[in-house]
Write a protein that holds these residues in place. Sequence first.
Motif, short mmCIF file in Angstrom:
data_model
loop_
_atom_site.label_atom_id
_atom_site.label_comp_id
_atom_site.label_asym_id
_atom_site.label_seq_id
_atom_site.Cartn_x
_atom_site.Cartn_y
_atom_site.Cartn_z
N THR A 127 -10.71 -27.43 -10.11
CA THR A 127 -9.61 -27.03 -9.36
C THR A 127 -9.48 -28.00 -8.16
O THR A 127 -8.37 -27.93 -7.30
CB THR A 127 -9.54 -25.74 -8.82
OG1 THR A 127 -10.90 -25.37 -8.32
CG2 THR A 127 -9.49 -24.54 -10.22
N LEU A 372 -6.07 -23.04 -2.14
CA LEU A 372 -5.72 -23.20 -3.54
C LEU A 372 -4.15 -22.86 -3.66
O LEU A 372 -3.35 -23.22 -4.14
CB LEU A 372 -6.50 -22.78 -4.74
CG LEU A 372 -7.74 -23.82 -4.70
CD1 LEU A 372 -8.87 -23.31 -5.67
CD2 LEU A 372 -7.54 -25.06 -5.42
N ALA A 447 -5.70 -17.72 -7.63
CA ALA A 447 -6.88 -18.68 -7.56
C ALA A 447 -7.76 -17.47 -7.70
O ALA A 447 -7.90 -16.63 -7.41
CB ALA A 447 -6.74 -19.51 -6.39
#
Length: 476
Positions: A127, A372, A447
């Motif tokens: 990620t 994120l 996330a």
Amino acid sequence: MKRAVRRSVVIGSAVAVLVGYAALDAADLAPGILTTRPLPPPPPTATPGTRTLPVVPQPTPSTSVGMPLGSLAEDGAAPSPAALRERLASVLGLPALSLASLVVRDGQTGTVLLDERGAEPQVPASTTKLLSAAAIGQVFGPNDVLTTKVVGGSSAGSIILVAGGDSLLAPDQGNPASVDGHAGLGDLAAQVADALRRSGTTKVTVSVDLSYAPGPLLAPTWSASFRPDGITGAVAMLGRADQRAVPGRPGPADPVAGTVDAFLAQLRKHGITASRASVAHSLAPLDARVLGSVDSAPVLDQLGLALTESDNALIEILARQAAFRSGAQTSFGDVGTWVVKRVAALGLDIQGVALSDASGLSRENRVTALLLTDLLAKGYDGRHAALRLAIEGMPIAGLTGTLEDRYLSGTAHAAAGRVRAKTGTLTGANALAGSVVDDDGRLLVFAGLVPKAGMADARAALDGFVTALASCGCRA
């Protein structure tokens, strides 16, 4: 008025997330229609190049969800944090998620609906590529390409292959419809051979100029097994599409050498006697005559490919070039630091965030789930073209990339085609970050960063988490 415009932008952006289900519906593999009213497109934020990604294959019955999605929800239809937590209760109690960082935001407003250790820095695995994409997209425009060229050398009969950052060259003819292999060494050789013959030259020596975005081939924080196992290729500014590394099929230790070999072979096919120069590397003279050049697919299409297929070497290659063009140093650690600074320039909170590479292979990387989701929410608000393009490159559940073989059976099947997310997998560190449209038509951004759990358990728990979001709605 401002609120209405924002709603239109977010709804239009959410269409990218729905593309998987749209493919199913259009192929008559799912009943009904995707929405009951037309959706306004977002206002343009950039003029894209000819888009070739993401490539969504024809759906099969195994990826067909059971019910059509409803219309996208209005501003007043946001899930209730309490109702959302109640729906997720059984999933949150899974042992694999006991130390996980989990965040859910409303994709339309950015409001945090769930925060479980969201500010705790965790190993983000792949990620990390979302942060790198945000940084790369601030440097390269939608029509920017990478040029590989050949110039005349400083002595008679010498030519120089100048690396320009394209690691996806076809060994023979290029394919204009493809991202990898878009430009071809055969096409380049044909141009060069023609130019040489016009000047009366039929015998040359070839050296290579690697002065563009120089740096080490492998990161010091990576496992020594990563390249031999095909987890990543070597990071070089010149390479071939047919030598891309995939797990179980490693790329070459020296991509440049293999590319030069292929170019020599192509020159010979075109009637030029070609051999390596005694000095393999040289700088192209500033006033050198260009004998031929080929252009890659747009850089942002390459970025989409890197995200969809989680190509570690490719994202490192693109990030290094972006850092180099910005005037930064180009070691792996320096590029990671540059990525964090670029993310901060978007106005996002980078507290506790540190990167030692751009791909996420380093276990020294630390990212928060809050960052994120904040990054993804910005991507959907319609004002950041680079983030929108990065989102378009993320895999679709049950259809593309690293999510192609997930969400195909069991309860998770209900989320097939509805989830768009970036995966992350290292031993003892698993992640998933992306977006999903829930049963009430609301776009949710999420996330999950899972430490200290086995891959199978972590993946099942994350998929269960996202499936619960998809089936929620959870209005008060």
